[in-house]
Write a protein that holds these residues in place. Structure first.
Motif, PDB file in Angstrom:
ATOM      1  N   GLY A  23       0.835  -1.209   0.000  1.00 49.00           N
ATOM      2  CA  GLY A  23       0.000   0.000   0.000  1.00 49.00           C
ATOM      3  C   GLY A  23       0.866   1.254   0.000  1.00 49.00           C
ATOM      4  N   GLU A  24       1.949   1.231   0.765  1.00 50.14           N
ATOM      5  CA  GLU A  24       2.892   2.354   0.794  1.00 50.14           C
ATOM      6  C   GLU A  24       3.599   2.508  -0.549  1.00 50.14           C
ATOM      7  OE1 GLU A  24       3.322   4.590   3.306  1.00 50.14           O
ATOM      8  OE2 GLU A  24       1.642   3.549   4.263  1.00 50.14           O
ATOM      9  N   VAL A  25       3.955   1.390  -1.165  1.00 49.24           N
ATOM     10  CA  VAL A  25       4.586   1.423  -2.493  1.00 49.24           C
ATOM     11  C   VAL A  25       3.621   2.037  -3.500  1.00 49.24           C
ATOM     12  CG1 VAL A  25       5.436  -0.011  -4.396  1.00 49.24           C
ATOM     13  CG2 VAL A  25       6.171  -0.491  -2.053  1.00 49.24           C
ATOM     14  N   ASP A  26       2.364   1.677  -3.417  1.00 47.53           N
ATOM     15  CA  ASP A  26       1.351   2.232  -4.318  1.00 47.53           C
ATOM     16  C   ASP A  26       1.284   3.757  -4.170  1.00 47.53           C
ATOM     17  OD1 ASP A  26      -0.749   1.903  -6.271  1.00 47.53           O
ATOM     18  OD2 ASP A  26      -2.153   2.393  -4.654  1.00 47.53           O
ATOM     19  N   LYS A  27       1.398   4.248  -2.930  1.00 46.05           N
ATOM     20  CA  LYS A  27       1.395   5.700  -2.698  1.00 46.05           C
ATOM     21  C   LYS A  27       2.597   6.359  -3.371  1.00 46.05           C
ATOM     22  CE  LYS A  27      -0.961   5.422   1.763  1.00 46.05           C
ATOM     23  NZ  LYS A  27      -0.780   5.575   3.219  1.00 46.05           N
ATOM     24  N   LEU A  28       3.767   5.707  -3.304  1.00 42.93           N
ATOM     25  CA  LEU A  28       4.963   6.242  -3.976  1.00 42.93           C
ATOM     26  C   LEU A  28       4.730   6.367  -5.477  1.00 42.93           C
ATOM     27  CD1 LEU A  28       7.892   4.221  -2.325  1.00 42.93           C
ATOM     28  CD2 LEU A  28       7.511   6.677  -2.139  1.00 42.93           C
ATOM     29  N   LEU A  29       4.136   5.337  -6.053  1.00 39.93           N
ATOM     30  CA  LEU A  29       3.896   5.336  -7.491  1.00 39.93           C
ATOM     31  C   LEU A  29       2.835   6.361  -7.881  1.00 39.93           C
ATOM     32  CD1 LEU A  29       4.029   1.490  -8.119  1.00 39.93           C
ATOM     33  CD2 LEU A  29       5.724   3.183  -8.834  1.00 39.93           C
ATOM     34  N   GLU A  30       1.758   6.418  -7.103  1.00 40.08           N
ATOM     35  CA  GLU A  30       0.667   7.371  -7.396  1.00 40.08           C
ATOM     36  C   GLU A  30       1.154   8.813  -7.291  1.00 40.08           C
ATOM     37  OE1 GLU A  30      -2.574   6.946  -8.376  1.00 40.08           O
ATOM     38  OE2 GLU A  30      -2.136   4.822  -8.626  1.00 40.08           O
ATOM     39  N   ALA A  31       2.018   9.079  -6.328  1.00 38.07           N
ATOM     40  CA  ALA A  31       2.529  10.437  -6.128  1.00 38.07           C
ATOM     41  C   ALA A  31       3.603  10.805  -7.148  1.00 38.07           C
ATOM     42  CB  ALA A  31       3.094  10.571  -4.711  1.00 38.07           C
ATOM     43  N   GLY A  32       4.065   9.816  -7.922  1.00 41.07           N
ATOM     44  CA  GLY A  32       5.116  10.082  -8.900  1.00 41.07           C
ATOM     45  C   GLY A  32       6.493  10.188  -8.264  1.00 41.07           C
ATOM     46  N   THR A  33       6.603   9.744  -7.000  1.00 42.11           N
ATOM     47  CA  THR A  33       7.875   9.785  -6.285  1.00 42.11           C
ATOM     48  C   THR A  33       8.877   8.789  -6.841  1.00 42.11           C
ATOM     49  OG1 THR A  33       6.622  10.344  -4.307  1.00 42.11           O
ATOM     50  CG2 THR A  33       8.884   9.693  -3.966  1.00 42.11           C
ATOM     51  N   PHE A  45      23.497   4.839 -10.335  1.00 43.14           N
ATOM     52  CA  PHE A  45      23.016   3.470 -10.118  1.00 43.14           C
ATOM     53  C   PHE A  45      24.143   2.544  -9.654  1.00 43.14           C
ATOM     54  CE2 PHE A  45      22.022  -0.849 -11.545  1.00 43.14           C
ATOM     55  CZ  PHE A  45      20.794  -1.036 -10.934  1.00 43.14           C
ATOM     56  N   LEU A  46      25.309   2.678 -10.240  1.00 45.72           N
ATOM     57  CA  LEU A  46      26.412   1.777  -9.905  1.00 45.72           C
ATOM     58  C   LEU A  46      27.210   2.212  -8.690  1.00 45.72           C
ATOM     59  CD1 LEU A  46      27.839   0.976 -13.448  1.00 45.72           C
ATOM     60  CD2 LEU A  46      26.274  -0.399 -12.076  1.00 45.72           C
ATOM     61  N   PHE A  47      27.549   3.522  -8.583  1.00 44.78           N
ATOM     62  CA  PHE A  47      28.524   3.943  -7.580  1.00 44.78           C
ATOM     63  C   PHE A  47      28.056   5.036  -6.621  1.00 44.78           C
ATOM     64  CE2 PHE A  47      30.940   2.574 -11.357  1.00 44.78           C
ATOM     65  CZ  PHE A  47      31.580   1.478 -10.803  1.00 44.78           C
ATOM     66  N   ARG A  48      27.539   6.148  -7.147  1.00 45.16           N
ATOM     67  CA  ARG A  48      27.244   7.301  -6.291  1.00 45.16           C
ATOM     68  C   ARG A  48      26.012   7.096  -5.420  1.00 45.16           C
ATOM     69  NH1 ARG A  48      29.222   9.719 -10.960  1.00 45.16           N
ATOM     70  NH2 ARG A  48      27.141   9.974 -11.836  1.00 45.16           N
ATOM     71  N   GLY A  49      25.042   6.340  -5.904  1.00 44.16           N
ATOM     72  CA  GLY A  49      23.887   6.008  -5.087  1.00 44.16           C
ATOM     73  C   GLY A  49      22.617   6.748  -5.447  1.00 44.16           C
ATOM     74  N   ILE A  50      21.503   6.144  -5.072  1.00 46.65           N
ATOM     75  CA  ILE A  50      20.165   6.700  -5.258  1.00 46.65           C
ATOM     76  C   ILE A  50      19.533   6.755  -3.879  1.00 46.65           C
ATOM     77  CG2 ILE A  50      17.906   6.356  -6.323  1.00 46.65           C
ATOM     78  CD1 ILE A  50      19.394   4.522  -8.383  1.00 46.65           C
ATOM     79  N   LYS A  51      19.143   7.947  -3.459  1.00 51.89           N
ATOM     80  CA  LYS A  51      18.582   8.109  -2.118  1.00 51.89           C
ATOM     81  C   LYS A  51      17.202   8.743  -2.175  1.00 51.89           C
ATOM     82  CE  LYS A  51      20.658   8.874   2.334  1.00 51.89           C
ATOM     83  NZ  LYS A  51      21.597   9.578   3.150  1.00 51.89           N
ATOM     84  N   THR A  52      16.499   8.509  -3.287  1.00 50.84           N
ATOM     85  CA  THR A  52      15.166   9.069  -3.453  1.00 50.84           C
ATOM     86  C   THR A  52      14.177   7.939  -3.699  1.00 50.84           C
ATOM     87  OG1 THR A  52      15.527   9.315  -5.827  1.00 50.84           O
ATOM     88  CG2 THR A  52      16.049  11.217  -4.443  1.00 50.84           C
ATOM     89  N   GLY A  53      12.897   8.269  -3.720  1.00 57.18           N
ATOM     90  CA  GLY A  53      11.865   7.296  -4.050  1.00 57.18           C
ATOM     91  C   GLY A  53      11.862   6.078  -3.137  1.00 57.18           C
ATOM     92  N   ALA A  54      11.781   4.894  -3.755  1.00 54.15           N
ATOM     93  CA  ALA A  54      11.698   3.650  -2.995  1.00 54.15           C
ATOM     94  C   ALA A  54      12.939   3.412  -2.152  1.00 54.15           C
ATOM     95  CB  ALA A  54      11.470   2.471  -3.939  1.00 54.15           C
ATOM     96  N   ALA A  55      14.109   3.779  -2.661  1.00 58.51           N
ATOM     97  CA  ALA A  55      15.340   3.576  -1.890  1.00 58.51           C
ATOM     98  C   ALA A  55      15.283   4.374  -0.588  1.00 58.51           C
ATOM     99  CB  ALA A  55      16.559   3.977  -2.719  1.00 58.51           C
ATOM    100  N   GLU A  56      14.881   5.629  -0.675  1.00 59.76           N
ATOM    101  CA  GLU A  56      14.758   6.469   0.518  1.00 59.76           C
ATOM    102  C   GLU A  56      13.703   5.909   1.470  1.00 59.76           C
ATOM    103  OE1 GLU A  56      14.225  11.197   1.383  1.00 59.76           O
ATOM    104  OE2 GLU A  56      12.963  10.315  -0.184  1.00 59.76           O
ATOM    105  N   TRP A  57      12.572   5.509   0.911  1.00 64.72           N
ATOM    106  CA  TRP A  57      11.482   4.971   1.724  1.00 64.72           C
ATOM    107  C   TRP A  57      11.907   3.700   2.453  1.00 64.72           C
ATOM    108  CZ3 TRP A  57       8.709   0.380   1.394  1.00 64.72           C
ATOM    109  CH2 TRP A  57       7.571   0.302   2.193  1.00 64.72           C
ATOM    110  N   MET A  58      12.573   2.776   1.752  1.00 69.82           N
ATOM    111  CA  MET A  58      12.997   1.511   2.374  1.00 69.82           C
ATOM    112  C   MET A  58      13.978   1.744   3.516  1.00 69.82           C
ATOM    113  SD  MET A  58      13.419  -1.215  -0.732  1.00 69.82           S
ATOM    114  CE  MET A  58      14.193  -0.168  -1.935  1.00 69.82           C
ATOM    115  N   MET A  59      14.849   2.750   3.360  1.00 58.76           N
ATOM    116  CA  MET A  59      15.846   3.021   4.399  1.00 58.76           C
ATOM    117  C   MET A  59      15.232   3.609   5.661  1.00 58.76           C
ATOM    118  SD  MET A  59      18.921   4.393   1.988  1.00 58.76           S
ATOM    119  CE  MET A  59      19.990   4.806   3.350  1.00 58.76           C
ATOM    120  N   GLY A  60      14.024   4.173   5.551  1.00 61.09           N
ATOM    121  CA  GLY A  60      13.378   4.769   6.713  1.00 61.09           C
ATOM    122  C   GLY A  60      12.186   4.009   7.254  1.00 61.09           C
ATOM    123  N   TYR A  61      11.658   3.070   6.490  1.00 62.39           N
ATOM    124  CA  TYR A  61      10.443   2.345   6.878  1.00 62.39           C
ATOM    125  C   TYR A  61      10.796   1.217   7.849  1.00 62.39           C
ATOM    126  CZ  TYR A  61       5.774   0.334   6.255  1.00 62.39           C
ATOM    127  OH  TYR A  61       4.513  -0.141   6.443  1.00 62.39           O
TER     128      TYR A  61
END
Length: 176
Positions: A23-33, A45-61
């Protein structure tokens, strides 16, 4: 890619947990996050990192934070090669020099977290979350013949790490 992996993992966590988290993932997608297939640079993607969207959410959930693999880091989020640039974190190899048998040049014979824990197979190897809170056997399942542990073909060390081929390898040769 973090979002696709998250969805697959959530489905395995059981109906109640999966229902809440999806349900939380659906909210991310609906919001365009975030998007199922993120538009990002190769370097991020390979080295510097992605800290937005699902990656950010997973690290805090709470349900996912302590269960993320080591490709997540507090300082830069998700990067496929996190911990792999100029380091051999939790990786130590014994590699053949080819002095006695040139056909064995660069073949990995032992692996471990450090030089004191080298083993001839992966039966005792573990994979842990980025926080180190949860660990599990690398390959606890039986292979196609029903073998487990050190007898499983899935836990055997075979070949090289891919940095260099042994000499005299023909492109038509098939490795065992």
């Amino acid at each position: 890619m973090p979002l696709a992996g998250l969805i697959a993992k959530l489905v395995d966590m059981g109906d109640m947990v999966a229902g809440i988290a999806l349900g939380e993932v659906d909210k991310l997608l609906e919001a365009g996050t975030d998007e199922l297939f993120a538009n990002t640079t190769v370097g991020d993607f390979l080295f510097r990192g992605i800290k937005t969207g699902a990656a950010e959410w997973m690290m805090g959930y709470a349900l996912t934070k302590d269960r993320l693999p080591p490709v997540f880091r507090e300082e830069n989020g998700f990067a496929l090669f996190n911990g792999k640039q100029d380091t051999s974190e939790n990786e130590c190899y014994q590699v053949e020099t080819g002095q006695e048998d040139w056909e064995q040049h660069t073949v990995i014979t032992k692996w471990g977290k450090d030089s004191q824990s080298l083993r001839e197979d992966l039966s005792e190897a573990e994979t842990c979350t980025w926080t180190g809170k949860y660990c599990q056997k690398w390959w606890p399942n039986a292979d196609a013949d029903g073998n487990t542990g050190e007898n499983s073909t899935c836990n055997q060390l075979r070949g090289t790490d891919g940095h260099q081929f042994p000499p005299f390898v023909n492109k038509n040769d098939q490795e065992d």
